[in-house]
Design an enzyme around this catalytic site. Structure first.
Site, PDB file in Angstrom:
ATOM      1  N   MET A  88       0.842  -1.189   0.000  1.00  0.00           N
ATOM      2  CA  MET A  88       0.000   0.000   0.000  1.00  0.00           C
ATOM      3  C   MET A  88       0.882   1.245   0.000  1.00  0.00           C
ATOM      4  SD  MET A  88      -3.028  -0.971   2.709  1.00  0.00           S
ATOM      5  CE  MET A  88      -1.895  -1.344   4.056  1.00  0.00           C
ATOM      6  N   ILE A 146       1.504  -5.095   8.295  1.00  0.00           N
ATOM      7  CA  ILE A 146       2.926  -4.801   8.490  1.00  0.00           C
ATOM      8  C   ILE A 146       3.166  -3.315   8.273  1.00  0.00           C
ATOM      9  CG2 ILE A 146       5.273  -5.282   7.685  1.00  0.00           C
ATOM     10  CD1 ILE A 146       4.212  -8.005   6.698  1.00  0.00           C
ATOM     11  N   GLY A 176       1.578   4.261   4.366  1.00  0.00           N
ATOM     12  CA  GLY A 176       2.406   3.349   3.581  1.00  0.00           C
ATOM     13  C   GLY A 176       2.723   2.073   4.326  1.00  0.00           C
ATOM     14  N   SER A 177       2.320   0.925   3.802  1.00  0.00           N
ATOM     15  CA  SER A 177       2.471  -0.310   4.565  1.00  0.00           C
ATOM     16  C   SER A 177       2.253  -1.523   3.667  1.00  0.00           C
ATOM     17  CB  SER A 177       1.496  -0.312   5.743  1.00  0.00           C
ATOM     18  OG  SER A 177       0.234   0.191   5.345  1.00  0.00           O
ATOM     19  N   ARG A 178       2.078  -2.689   4.318  1.00  0.00           N
ATOM     20  CA  ARG A 178       2.022  -3.959   3.599  1.00  0.00           C
ATOM     21  C   ARG A 178       1.052  -4.903   4.303  1.00  0.00           C
ATOM     22  NH1 ARG A 178       7.210  -6.764   1.366  1.00  0.00           N
ATOM     23  NH2 ARG A 178       6.658  -8.958   1.106  1.00  0.00           N
TER      24      ARG A 178
END
Length: 214
Positions: A88, A146, A176-178
């Site tokens: 993301m 995450i 911003g991430s996963r």
């Protein structure tokens, strides 16, 4: 609008109005843009989950980073699992959604580092929150939030023992991430690497028949 964003939007808006009243036009413009971006980041649009019983919905908006089979996972010890990783960016909607109908079996948070979420080492070393879900079709899946390079807080809005439905909002990661999804190895993938997906709408896989699960 995601409720996690309201304090940030309120502060940014207050500072913007203050600088306008003081006649500080350049700072007011910068703060106005920051307020608009913050509101954009925390947007929370309605989504309509497809009515497909065995479909696994994407838990996040973003781009498919990897589709791989891995060994030694907590939910499938001694058996391979299908792992789908989603990145993301700061421009994606960051509200996370449940992939399948079921019950939250376990939630576990792990503090960690803040490497860029598009790197493989983020999966191992970064701050994360893990949800294990027992599905109504008697499978077990795992979703991992995450944190990324600039993310500093993972929000989770569900609790252990809660019944959840596909497409339901369950959390958010800031800036911003996963997201990673672990499924039975026999699940049938319906997306490709680098494909754009939408949380709660895009079907990323179909679950196998129960006798095909590891």
């Amino acid at each position: 609008m995601a409720r996690e964003g309201l304090p940030f939007i309120g502060v940014a808006l207050g500072l913007t109005l203050t600088t306008i009243l003081l006649g500080w036009w350049v700072p007011a413009l910068i703060l106005g843009l920051a307020t608009a971006f913050t509101a954009f980041f925390f947007r929370d649009p309605e989504r309509h989950a497809p009515d497909v019983p065995d479909a696994v919905l994407s838990p996040a908006d973003g781009t498919i980073l990897k589709i791989e089979h891995v060994e030694g996972t907590d939910i499938f010890p001694g058996s391979p699992a299908l792992k789908i990783s989603i990145f993301m960016s700061v421009f994606n909607v960051h509200v996370n959604r449940i992939p399948l109908n079921g019950v939250i079996r376990e939630i576990s948070y792990r503090p960690g580092k803040f490497f860029s979420a598009d790197l493989d080492k983020a999966s191992v070393h970064n701050e994360s929150n893990r949800l294990i879900i027992d599905t109504l079709s008697h499978h077990r899946i795992m979703v991992v939030q995450i944190a990324g390079l600039v993310a500093r807080r993972i929000a989770c809005w569900v609790s252990e023992g809660t019944s959840v439905r596909a497409g339901q909002r369950f959390g958010l990661i800031r800036f911003g991430s996963r997201l990673e999804v672990y499924l039975p190895a026999a699940a049938r993938v319906t997306i490709t690497r680098r494909q754009k997906v939408k949380a709660g709408e895009t079907v990323i896989a179909h679950m196998p028949a129960i006798n095909a699960a590891p």
